[in-house]
Design an enzyme around this catalytic site. Structure first.
Site, mmCIF file in Angstrom:
data_model
loop_
_atom_site.group_PDB
_atom_site.id
_atom_site.type_symbol
_atom_site.label_atom_id
_atom_site.label_comp_id
_atom_site.label_asym_id
_atom_site.label_seq_id
_atom_site.Cartn_x
_atom_site.Cartn_y
_atom_site.Cartn_z
ATOM 1 N N GLN A 1 -5.911 2.883 18.301
ATOM 2 C CA GLN A 1 -6.928 2.765 17.260
ATOM 3 C C GLN A 1 -7.889 1.636 17.599
ATOM 4 O O GLN A 1 -7.415 0.565 17.956
ATOM 5 C CB GLN A 1 -6.252 2.512 15.908
ATOM 6 C CG GLN A 1 -5.544 3.753 15.428
ATOM 7 C CD GLN A 1 -5.012 3.648 14.018
ATOM 8 O OE1 GLN A 1 -4.659 4.643 13.449
ATOM 9 N NE2 GLN A 1 -4.922 2.469 13.452
ATOM 10 N N HIS B 1 -7.439 6.332 9.588
ATOM 11 C CA HIS B 1 -6.475 5.315 9.102
ATOM 12 C C HIS B 1 -6.989 4.559 7.883
ATOM 13 O O HIS B 1 -7.186 3.339 7.903
ATOM 14 C CB HIS B 1 -6.068 4.332 10.202
ATOM 15 C CG HIS B 1 -4.729 3.715 9.910
ATOM 16 N ND1 HIS B 1 -3.994 3.015 10.827
ATOM 17 C CD2 HIS B 1 -3.972 3.713 8.780
ATOM 18 C CE1 HIS B 1 -2.858 2.603 10.282
ATOM 19 N NE2 HIS B 1 -2.832 3.018 9.033
ATOM 20 N N ASN C 1 0.812 -1.219 0.000
ATOM 21 C CA ASN C 1 0.000 0.000 0.000
ATOM 22 C C ASN C 1 0.847 1.272 0.000
ATOM 23 O O ASN C 1 0.345 2.358 0.294
ATOM 24 C CB ASN C 1 -0.998 -0.007 1.165
ATOM 25 C CG ASN C 1 -0.321 -0.273 2.501
ATOM 26 O OD1 ASN C 1 0.895 -0.122 2.614
ATOM 27 N ND2 ASN C 1 -1.088 -0.646 3.496
ATOM 28 N N ARG D 1 2.879 6.997 11.650
ATOM 29 C CA ARG D 1 2.269 6.508 12.884
ATOM 30 C C ARG D 1 1.964 7.695 13.782
ATOM 31 O O ARG D 1 2.815 8.590 13.946
ATOM 32 C CB ARG D 1 3.197 5.526 13.616
ATOM 33 C CG ARG D 1 3.298 4.162 12.949
ATOM 34 C CD ARG D 1 1.952 3.414 12.981
ATOM 35 N NE ARG D 1 1.970 2.138 12.283
ATOM 36 C CZ ARG D 1 1.498 1.920 11.054
ATOM 37 N NH1 ARG D 1 0.965 2.908 10.349
ATOM 38 N NH2 ARG D 1 1.518 0.718 10.526
HETATM 39 P P1 NDP Z 1 10.324 1.722 4.268
HETATM 40 O O1 NDP Z 1 10.902 0.661 5.132
HETATM 41 O O2 NDP Z 1 10.429 1.594 2.796
HETATM 42 O O3 NDP Z 1 10.902 3.138 4.652
HETATM 43 C C1 NDP Z 1 11.116 3.551 5.951
HETATM 44 C C2 NDP Z 1 12.258 4.532 5.909
HETATM 45 O O4 NDP Z 1 12.416 5.079 7.222
HETATM 46 C C3 NDP Z 1 13.585 3.902 5.536
HETATM 47 O O5 NDP Z 1 14.176 4.714 4.531
HETATM 48 C C4 NDP Z 1 14.372 3.982 6.854
HETATM 49 O O6 NDP Z 1 15.715 4.228 6.684
HETATM 50 C C5 NDP Z 1 13.799 5.222 7.458
HETATM 51 N N1 NDP Z 1 14.039 5.358 8.885
HETATM 52 C C6 NDP Z 1 13.926 4.423 9.855
HETATM 53 N N2 NDP Z 1 14.222 4.974 11.045
HETATM 54 C C7 NDP Z 1 14.524 6.276 10.823
HETATM 55 C C8 NDP Z 1 14.922 7.347 11.657
HETATM 56 N N3 NDP Z 1 15.055 7.172 12.971
HETATM 57 N N4 NDP Z 1 15.153 8.549 11.088
HETATM 58 C C9 NDP Z 1 15.035 8.734 9.758
HETATM 59 N N5 NDP Z 1 14.652 7.731 8.910
HETATM 60 C C10 NDP Z 1 14.404 6.526 9.445
HETATM 61 O O7 NDP Z 1 8.793 1.815 4.714
HETATM 62 P P2 NDP Z 1 7.548 2.418 3.928
HETATM 63 O O8 NDP Z 1 7.968 3.658 3.242
HETATM 64 O O9 NDP Z 1 6.880 1.356 3.143
HETATM 65 O O10 NDP Z 1 6.607 2.767 5.168
HETATM 66 C C11 NDP Z 1 7.007 3.718 6.145
HETATM 67 C C12 NDP Z 1 6.062 3.684 7.325
HETATM 68 O O11 NDP Z 1 4.803 4.174 6.903
HETATM 69 C C13 NDP Z 1 5.756 2.272 7.864
HETATM 70 O O12 NDP Z 1 6.725 1.861 8.822
HETATM 71 C C14 NDP Z 1 4.416 2.458 8.479
HETATM 72 O O13 NDP Z 1 4.542 2.813 9.837
HETATM 73 C C15 NDP Z 1 3.800 3.611 7.717
HETATM 74 N N6 NDP Z 1 2.707 3.156 6.843
HETATM 75 C C16 NDP Z 1 1.478 3.715 7.032
HETATM 76 C C17 NDP Z 1 0.408 3.258 6.282
HETATM 77 C C18 NDP Z 1 -0.949 3.852 6.442
HETATM 78 O O14 NDP Z 1 -1.922 3.234 6.044
HETATM 79 N N7 NDP Z 1 -1.090 5.039 6.969
HETATM 80 C C19 NDP Z 1 0.541 2.175 5.318
HETATM 81 C C20 NDP Z 1 1.911 1.760 5.104
HETATM 82 C C21 NDP Z 1 2.924 2.208 5.891
HETATM 83 P P3 NDP Z 1 16.815 3.195 6.157
HETATM 84 O O15 NDP Z 1 16.129 2.112 5.410
HETATM 85 O O16 NDP Z 1 17.611 4.100 5.293
HETATM 86 O O17 NDP Z 1 17.454 2.717 7.381
#
Ligand code: NDP
Length: 386
Positions: A314, A333, A147, A285
């Site tokens: 939630q 959400h 998603n 989140r």
């Molecule tokens: P990804 O794993 O592709 O991306 C997450 C990114 O966050 C990575 O680039 C990671 O860095 C980075 N990251 C982790 N910790 C930190 C930090 N402390 N500071 C800065 N960057 C950080 O996940 P998605 O993009 O697919 O999803 C992201 C989040 O979105 C999910 O974890 C989820 O909580 C939320 N989400 C919400 C949805 C909704 O319905 N509202 C649906 C799907 C997701 P690196 O990999 O470079 O370490």
């Protein structure tokens, strides 16, 4: 034979199935980064159906029952008398969606003596206590990418809705009014603004790509930098920290997972360093933000708008202050559970179950925790950098 316990959101109030607005879904070949779409051996639903609610059952009942497994689906998930907690002690697999999360706390994981696999039908497994899952050797998996584009689209929609002040203008029309001065006194153009992204993973990068044509200056921060060619083609400015980033921007969008590092980082102190009248869109989140600090910043005018769709807990209680705070564009959400998203994560959940029952390893990109450690996507996105 296994017992699969699945927690889904309640059916539509007018009953199930609803009359669908469209016939079918566009056909996609693969995800934007080349990752293949879910590849279960078969599916028992028509893509585009409402699958994420109790009667939708993620389209899994025939597959599971034909193989002799027990399949329990419920939306009753809170408290010790809930159906979820009653069914948990002998469940082998738990499936839950982030939109209606079955919180797997350390106490609940202690009761779940047989649990081997916790599947997030969607993305974001912070409703599972991952440290306890690691300790108990429980595998945690999610349907990575299912998603991401849906959330990126929702983010762009909410950025535009806040900056242009769209929702109050619709409200004026619905209420029979026509005062244009009222309607435009908070309405700006995105063009020319500085937009910053916290975490340029799958969603964050898709947001950057989608916002680039709006004539904005794009900024981001992440634990690791994007490749040079990506930075150059999108004209990105990298900032070493969220503190540096927020001082330089008008709009912040948030796409980091919820971890010990990110919990509560949008607090009074950080918000106080932003330009007056900044906007935040946080579909990652809710707990990444300090709930009351957001309300204070909107009330004082430090923030001009806040939107997103993830809350904590939630479902949000009726008196959650984000329901009534000024200048917000919160949704319940929904961003990652559009009908196309449901088709993808239902198929991905089945793919994970097929691999699990066949004793095959899960796809690396679906794996968050396995073998008593963060693994696959979990090792990259959830684990603390070493
Ligand atoms: P990804 O794993 O592709 O991306 C997450 C990114 O966050 C990575 O680039 C990671 O860095 C980075 N990251 C982790 N910790 C930190 C930090 N402390 N500071 C800065 N960057 C950080 O996940 P998605 O993009 O697919 O999803 C992201 C989040 O979105 C999910 O974890 C989820 O909580 C939320 N989400 C919400 C949805 C909704 O319905 N509202 C649906 C799907 C997701 P690196 O990999 O470079 O370490």
């Amino acid at each position: 034979m296994a017992k699969v316990l699945c927690v889904l959101y309640p059916d539509p109030v007018d009953g199930y199935p609803p009359v669908l607005a469209r016939d079918g879904l566009p056909k996609l070949e693969r995800y934007p980064n080349g990752q293949t779409l879910p590849t279960p051996a078969a599916i028992d639903f028509t893509p585009g159906e409402l699958l994420g609610c109790v009667s939708g059952e993620l389209g899994l009942r025939r597959f599971l029952e034909d193989a002799g497994h027990t399949f329990v689906v419920t939306s009753d998930k809170e408290g010790p008398d809930s159906e979820f907690e009653r069914e948990l002690p002998d469940a082998d697999v738990v499936i839950s969606q982030p939109f209606w999360p079955a919180y797997l706390t350390p106490e609940r994981l202690e009761k779940a003596a047989k649990l081997q696999l916790a599947i997030t039908a969607g993305i974001g497994s912070d409703h599972v206590d991952l440290a306890t899952a690691i300790e108990k050797g429980i595998t945690v998996a999610e349907v990575t990418y299912s998603n991401s584009i849906a959330v990126a689209e929702h983010t762009v929609m909410q950025v535009l809705a806040l900056v242009r002040d769209y929702l109050p203008q619709v409200g004026i029309v619905v209420d029979g009014g026509w005062n244009i001065a009222d309607a435009v006194q908070r309405s700006y153009d995105l063009e020319g603004m500085d937009v910053g992204v916290l975490a340029a993973g799958r969603i964050g990068r898709a947001v950057l790509e989608r916002l680039a044509p709006f004539g904005v200056t794009l900024h981001y921060t992440d634990r690791f930098r994007l490749p040079d060619d990506v930075e150059q083609s999108l004209g990105l400015t990298f900032h070493e920290s969220i503190e540096e980033l927020v001082r330089e921007i008008d709009v912040l969008t948030v796409h980091a997972p919820l971890t010990d590092e990110t919990r509560g980082i949008l607090n009074d102190e950080l918000l106080g360093t932003m330009r007056r009248g900044s906007y935040i869109v946080n579909p990652a989140r809710g707990a990444i933000a300090d709930r009351d600090a957001i309300v204070r910043a909107l009330e004082s005018g430090q923030l001009a708008g806040y939107a997103g769709d993830v809350w904590y807990p939630q479902p949000a209680p009726a008196d959650h202050p984000w329901r009534t705070m000024p200048h917000h564009g919160m949704t319940p959400h929904t961003s990652g559970t559009s009908l196309p998203s449901q088709a993808k994560y239902a198929a991905g959940t089945r793919e994970i179950l097929e691999a699990f029952f066949a004793g095959r390893p899960l796809r690396d990109e679906y794996t968050i925790v396995a073998g008593g450690a963060y693994a696959g996507t979990g090792a990259r996105s959830y684990a603390k950098p070493s």
